[in-house]
Design a protein around this motif. Structure first.
Motif, PDB file in Angstrom:
ATOM      1  N   LEU A 163      28.467  56.547  51.249  1.00  0.00           N
ATOM      2  CA  LEU A 163      27.336  56.947  50.403  1.00  0.00           C
ATOM      3  C   LEU A 163      27.811  57.799  49.240  1.00  0.00           C
ATOM      4  CD1 LEU A 163      24.714  57.784  53.193  1.00  0.00           C
ATOM      5  CD2 LEU A 163      24.753  55.758  51.719  1.00  0.00           C
ATOM      6  N   GLN A 164      28.766  58.688  49.536  1.00  0.00           N
ATOM      7  CA  GLN A 164      29.331  59.535  48.478  1.00  0.00           C
ATOM      8  C   GLN A 164      30.007  58.688  47.405  1.00  0.00           C
ATOM      9  OE1 GLN A 164      29.253  63.065  48.389  1.00  0.00           O
ATOM     10  NE2 GLN A 164      30.030  62.762  46.308  1.00  0.00           N
ATOM     11  N   ILE A 165      30.726  57.645  47.838  1.00  0.00           N
ATOM     12  CA  ILE A 165      31.382  56.743  46.882  1.00  0.00           C
ATOM     13  C   ILE A 165      30.331  56.068  45.996  1.00  0.00           C
ATOM     14  CG2 ILE A 165      32.674  54.569  46.694  1.00  0.00           C
ATOM     15  CD1 ILE A 165      34.176  55.470  49.287  1.00  0.00           C
ATOM     16  N   ARG A 166      29.253  55.608  46.615  1.00  0.00           N
ATOM     17  CA  ARG A 166      28.173  54.973  45.828  1.00  0.00           C
ATOM     18  C   ARG A 166      27.616  55.926  44.786  1.00  0.00           C
ATOM     19  NH1 ARG A 166      25.813  50.223  47.358  1.00  0.00           N
ATOM     20  NH2 ARG A 166      26.965  49.421  49.134  1.00  0.00           N
ATOM     21  N   ILE A 167      27.382  57.163  45.214  1.00  0.00           N
ATOM     22  CA  ILE A 167      26.760  58.129  44.313  1.00  0.00           C
ATOM     23  C   ILE A 167      27.694  58.457  43.151  1.00  0.00           C
ATOM     24  CG2 ILE A 167      26.005  60.543  44.171  1.00  0.00           C
ATOM     25  CD1 ILE A 167      24.881  60.101  47.079  1.00  0.00           C
ATOM     26  N   GLU A 168      28.960  58.707  43.465  1.00  0.00           N
ATOM     27  CA  GLU A 168      29.905  59.026  42.385  1.00  0.00           C
ATOM     28  C   GLU A 168      30.100  57.839  41.450  1.00  0.00           C
ATOM     29  OE1 GLU A 168      33.445  61.143  43.127  1.00  0.00           O
ATOM     30  OE2 GLU A 168      32.522  62.486  44.609  1.00  0.00           O
ATOM     31  N   ARG A 169      30.058  56.639  42.037  1.00  0.00           N
ATOM     32  CA  ARG A 169      30.248  55.443  41.219  1.00  0.00           C
ATOM     33  C   ARG A 169      29.132  55.274  40.196  1.00  0.00           C
ATOM     34  NH1 ARG A 169      28.037  50.514  41.255  1.00  0.00           N
ATOM     35  NH2 ARG A 169      29.243  48.818  40.317  1.00  0.00           N
TER      36      ARG A 169
ATOM     37  N   PHE B 119      38.152  59.588  48.810  1.00  0.00           N
ATOM     38  CA  PHE B 119      38.955  59.795  50.015  1.00  0.00           C
ATOM     39  C   PHE B 119      40.041  60.844  49.783  1.00  0.00           C
ATOM     40  CE2 PHE B 119      42.651  58.532  52.725  1.00  0.00           C
ATOM     41  CZ  PHE B 119      42.112  58.973  53.931  1.00  0.00           C
ATOM     42  N   ALA B 120      40.522  60.922  48.558  1.00  0.00           N
ATOM     43  CA  ALA B 120      41.567  61.906  48.255  1.00  0.00           C
ATOM     44  C   ALA B 120      41.073  63.330  48.449  1.00  0.00           C
ATOM     45  CB  ALA B 120      42.061  61.711  46.815  1.00  0.00           C
ATOM     46  N   LYS B 121      39.739  63.515  48.423  1.00  0.00           N
ATOM     47  CA  LYS B 121      39.180  64.864  48.595  1.00  0.00           C
ATOM     48  C   LYS B 121      38.998  65.213  50.065  1.00  0.00           C
ATOM     49  CE  LYS B 121      35.948  63.944  45.372  1.00  0.00           C
ATOM     50  NZ  LYS B 121      34.777  64.041  44.519  1.00  0.00           N
ATOM     51  N   ALA B 122      39.211  64.239  50.969  1.00  0.00           N
ATOM     52  CA  ALA B 122      39.071  64.515  52.403  1.00  0.00           C
ATOM     53  C   ALA B 122      40.173  65.481  52.822  1.00  0.00           C
ATOM     54  CB  ALA B 122      39.168  63.222  53.192  1.00  0.00           C
ATOM     55  N   PRO B 123      39.927  66.279  53.865  1.00  0.00           N
ATOM     56  CA  PRO B 123      40.948  67.222  54.327  1.00  0.00           C
ATOM     57  C   PRO B 123      42.251  66.497  54.659  1.00  0.00           C
ATOM     58  CG  PRO B 123      38.858  67.559  55.491  1.00  0.00           C
ATOM     59  CD  PRO B 123      38.691  66.335  54.662  1.00  0.00           C
ATOM     60  N   ALA B 124      43.375  67.172  54.415  1.00  0.00           N
ATOM     61  CA  ALA B 124      44.677  66.568  54.695  1.00  0.00           C
ATOM     62  C   ALA B 124      44.724  66.100  56.145  1.00  0.00           C
ATOM     63  CB  ALA B 124      45.779  67.592  54.422  1.00  0.00           C
ATOM     64  N   GLY B 125      45.325  64.967  56.361  1.00  0.00           N
ATOM     65  CA  GLY B 125      45.472  64.452  57.715  1.00  0.00           C
ATOM     66  C   GLY B 125      44.305  63.595  58.178  1.00  0.00           C
ATOM     67  N   THR B 126      43.254  63.489  57.360  1.00  0.00           N
ATOM     68  CA  THR B 126      42.134  62.614  57.725  1.00  0.00           C
ATOM     69  C   THR B 126      42.639  61.177  57.797  1.00  0.00           C
ATOM     70  OG1 THR B 126      40.637  64.066  56.510  1.00  0.00           O
ATOM     71  CG2 THR B 126      39.796  61.872  57.081  1.00  0.00           C
ATOM     72  N   PRO B 127      42.441  60.494  58.941  1.00  0.00           N
ATOM     73  CA  PRO B 127      42.908  59.107  59.005  1.00  0.00           C
ATOM     74  C   PRO B 127      42.156  58.238  58.004  1.00  0.00           C
ATOM     75  CG  PRO B 127      41.757  59.755  61.045  1.00  0.00           C
ATOM     76  CD  PRO B 127      41.788  60.962  60.158  1.00  0.00           C
TER      77      PRO B 127
ATOM     78  N   SER C  24      35.498  51.005  39.024  1.00  0.00           N
ATOM     79  CA  SER C  24      34.278  51.760  39.337  1.00  0.00           C
ATOM     80  C   SER C  24      34.048  51.883  40.832  1.00  0.00           C
ATOM     81  CB  SER C  24      33.077  51.091  38.673  1.00  0.00           C
ATOM     82  OG  SER C  24      32.387  50.233  39.547  1.00  0.00           O
ATOM     83  N   SER C  25      34.399  50.865  41.597  1.00  0.00           N
ATOM     84  CA  SER C  25      34.124  50.890  43.036  1.00  0.00           C
ATOM     85  C   SER C  25      35.375  51.296  43.817  1.00  0.00           C
ATOM     86  CB  SER C  25      33.623  49.525  43.493  1.00  0.00           C
ATOM     87  OG  SER C  25      34.435  48.481  42.964  1.00  0.00           O
ATOM     88  N   ALA C  26      36.421  50.481  43.719  1.00  0.00           N
ATOM     89  CA  ALA C  26      37.636  50.780  44.480  1.00  0.00           C
ATOM     90  C   ALA C  26      38.284  52.077  43.992  1.00  0.00           C
ATOM     91  CB  ALA C  26      38.616  49.614  44.369  1.00  0.00           C
ATOM     92  N   GLY C  27      38.265  52.280  42.681  1.00  0.00           N
ATOM     93  CA  GLY C  27      38.844  53.503  42.137  1.00  0.00           C
ATOM     94  C   GLY C  27      38.100  54.735  42.624  1.00  0.00           C
ATOM     95  N   THR C  28      36.774  54.637  42.674  1.00  0.00           N
ATOM     96  CA  THR C  28      35.986  55.765  43.166  1.00  0.00           C
ATOM     97  C   THR C  28      36.254  55.996  44.655  1.00  0.00           C
ATOM     98  OG1 THR C  28      34.281  55.221  41.549  1.00  0.00           O
ATOM     99  CG2 THR C  28      33.650  56.724  43.309  1.00  0.00           C
TER     100      THR C  28
END
Lengths: 160, 448
Positions: free
Chosen positions: A63-69, B240-248, B231-235
């Motif tokens: 959902l966060q990805i959708r919103i940022e997109r 995901f890069a903002k997730a805490p380190a070590g997040t699978p 716009s989609s894959a790049g976002t």
């Protein structure tokens, strides 16, 4: 918070739709628990979100990805942006378990999404599974069943 | 024998010479995307001369089971016979022209029954009975077209449970049409430890306001993902890069992220070009190559095939295989997309998913997730693509320019070659499709 009243539950659902129509999407996302799901089944009465295709089955990160997109500089399908409008019937409380702190409501809706000169009408039912978390109501699951969920649609860009 | 009504005389403006003039070595005229007359000729000729995907045998497991679909603009019904074979019929009552089978799928029992006047047909299409039959005595009914029942497709071939038909009774054989390209279907089936696929999960249906060939062109267009899908894959990568380190890394990010691979990745992964418009991206590598292993799958495969054969099967990571004219298959992710022409500027995209029989459920779960993230009307990746198709459908009407360029890495020597692996950003496969387009557009025109 004490056990929410019926009116507080109903107001929560109405307020959630108002945030979507205002596209205050960061505030909207904050209404979800960290393990929440937003689910739009593909088929009427669908029970399996994993081994059956769905229109959406999103966790908070998706959902966060959708919103940022939506606001991205290179999100060409949102230039210009879409707008939306919810018309809700009075939410009906389907289940209250005050001991467990879980509540569910079902709300019939009409939803309009518009972009450029096009306007598309959708109709369906939203089911909210709510919990009280840190003194506030939060969405554990929002399920959106379109009356024609298996029809061939064009883009659905925003949130119902 | 003259060709049947499927191939009537084309309008004078669409004689074979006109069709050929629309496709140059490295350019194609805008009319193939926007001219309703060209579209009508495609329906009459191209979709009648080519072998077109109808459905999968697992959709009709029992005698009398049927599914309805379209081949080009023709309403068709695929039905399982009592002897286990599969027939493909024109879904049109011989009497007044009513569509006989009405549902997307169902079981018709031993016969089809028209809802209008109760004419009935055996599941092979032959006329079985009609009410008040004696009213047709001495009327010359036996020499009428109606006495022949529901028309059958010109030819049907079931290949490893994939059902194809050629509407014209005469034309190229299935083997000549597909050649070596069937190896992609083989690989998808071989990925099942039991060598069997089942349609599973339900079909995603996505309406596109663009010409069907824009979707076909896009399948082997490897220079657009890092641009259109930023716009989609790049976002997705950024969030995901903002997730805490070590997040699978979640499965969704694993599916999205490779769309943002750099040009070099797509150049190196390669494209293989077969004859007759078939070809695939992802010869030596692909965006599907680096998914996490699924527990239990390797073991099931090794038990079925042995270590070496298993390695052969799963190391084939083909990305998009185009089967001309209008399907795309992804073996490693078990999807098949059909680009159904509705009008010159309208295309229904159906995205089907398959269960690898005998494989863990997690593979189907991943397939379904990929399908909804990438192929559905709610898919952000799909939104990126549809936006550019619709802009093209609009702007191709410009009289400022008349041609679309498909000349990247063109080499005149390619005209004599087939079954060749080349640079992954070569537009050779698009040119291959356009050459096949001319071939199957004109094949039945010239028979006259």
């Amino acid at each position: 918070m004490a056990a929410p009243t019926a009116q507080q539950l109903i107001d929560f659902v109405l307020d959630e739709a108002a945030l979507l129509d205002a596209q205050r999407l960061d505030e909207w996302l904050a209404l979800f628990t960290d393990d929440a799901r937003y689910w739009m089944p593909l088929t009427p009465g669908q029970t399996d979100p994993l081994l059956q295709n769905s229109l959406l089955y999103e966790d908070k990160m998706l959902l966060q990805i959708r919103i940022e997109r939506l606001a991205g500089a290179r999100t060409f399908s949102q230039q210009p942006r879409s707008r939306c409008h919810h018309l809700l019937q009075q939410p009906r409380i389907a289940q209250i378990d005050a001991a467990a702190g879980t509540y569910s409501l079902r709300t019939a809706f009409h939803y309009v999404e518009t972009r450029l000169d096009e306007q598309v009408l959708f109709a369906g039912w939203a089911t909210h599974h709510l919990v009280v978390l840190e003194g506030a109501l939060r969405i554990k699951l929002k399920r959106v069943d379109l009356v024609n969920s298996d029809a061939a649609f064009g883009n659905i860009s925003l949130f119902m | 024998m003259t060709l049947p009504a499927l191939a009537p005389t084309p309008p004078a403006t669409l004689a074979p010479a006109h069709i050929r003039a629309l496709v140059r070595e490295t350019e194609v005229h805008k009319d193939i995307y926007i001219d309703p007359q060209v579209f009508a000729a495609e329906m009459q000729h191209l979709f009648a001369n080519a072998w077109v995907y109808v459905g999968h045998a697992s959709q009709v497991p029992n005698a009398g089971d049927y599914t309805t679909t379209t081949v080009g603009d023709q309403p068709m019904v695929m039905v399982r016979q009592a002897d286990g074979s599969i027939s493909v019929l024109h879904n049109r009552c011989a009497h007044k022209g009513v569509k006989v089978a009405g549902e997307a799928c169902g079981n018709t029992g031993k016969f089809f029954r028209c809802p209008y006047h109760a004419w009935t047909y055996r599941t092979d299409g032959s006329l079985m009975s009609m009410p008040l039959k004696n009213g047709y005595e001495n009327t010359g009914f036996d020499s009428c077209e109606a006495s022949r029942g529901m028309a059958r497709a010109g030819a049907v071939q079931v290949y490893r449970d994939f059902v194809f038909c050629r509407l014209n009774p005469r034309g190229e054989s299935f083997e000549d049409f597909f050649g070596e390209s069937l190896s992609t279907l083989d690989n998808m089936v071989d990925r099942s430890p039991q060598g069997r696929l089942e349609v599973a999960g339900g079909v995603l249906r996505y309406m596109h306001r663009c010409n069907w060939k824009m979707l076909v062109d896009n399948q082997t267009d490897t220079c657009h993902p890092m641009v259109a899908h930023e716009s989609s894959a790049g976002t997705a990568i950024r969030v995901f890069a903002k997730a805490p380190a070590g997040t699978p890394k979640p499965m969704a990010v694993e599916l999205f992220a490779p769309f943002m691979s750099p040009y070099e990745f797509f150049e190196n992964m390669g494209i293989r070009v077969w004859r007759n418009g078939h070809g695939h991206t992802g010869v030596s590598d692909s965006i599907h190559a680096a998914y996490s292993p699924v527990p239990g799958y390797h073991e099931a495969m090794v038990e079925a095939y042995g270590e070496e054969r298993t390695k052969q099967i799963v190391s084939e990571v083909r990305h998009n295989t185009v089967y001309f004219p209008n399907i795309m298959v992804k073996g490693p992710i078990q999807t098949l997309r059909v680009f159904k022409p509705i009008a010159v500027d309208r295309t229904l995209v159906e995205s089907w998913t398959f269960r690898l029989v005998g494989a863990p459920d997690l593979l189907l779960e991943r397939t379904c997730m990929y399908n909804r993230l990438v192929n559905g009307p709610t898919s952000v990746v799909g939104h990126d693509d549809l936006e550019v198709y619709e802009r093209a459908q609009e702007a191709l009407h410009s009289r400022g320019r008349d041609w679309v360029n498909v000349g990247r890495l063109y080499d005149p020597a390619e005209l004599d070659q087939t079954n060749v692996a080349t640079n992954g950003t070569n537009e050779w496969q698009m040119r291959n499709q356009l050459r096949a387009w001319v071939k199957y557009m004109t094949a039945s025109m010239e028979g006259q």
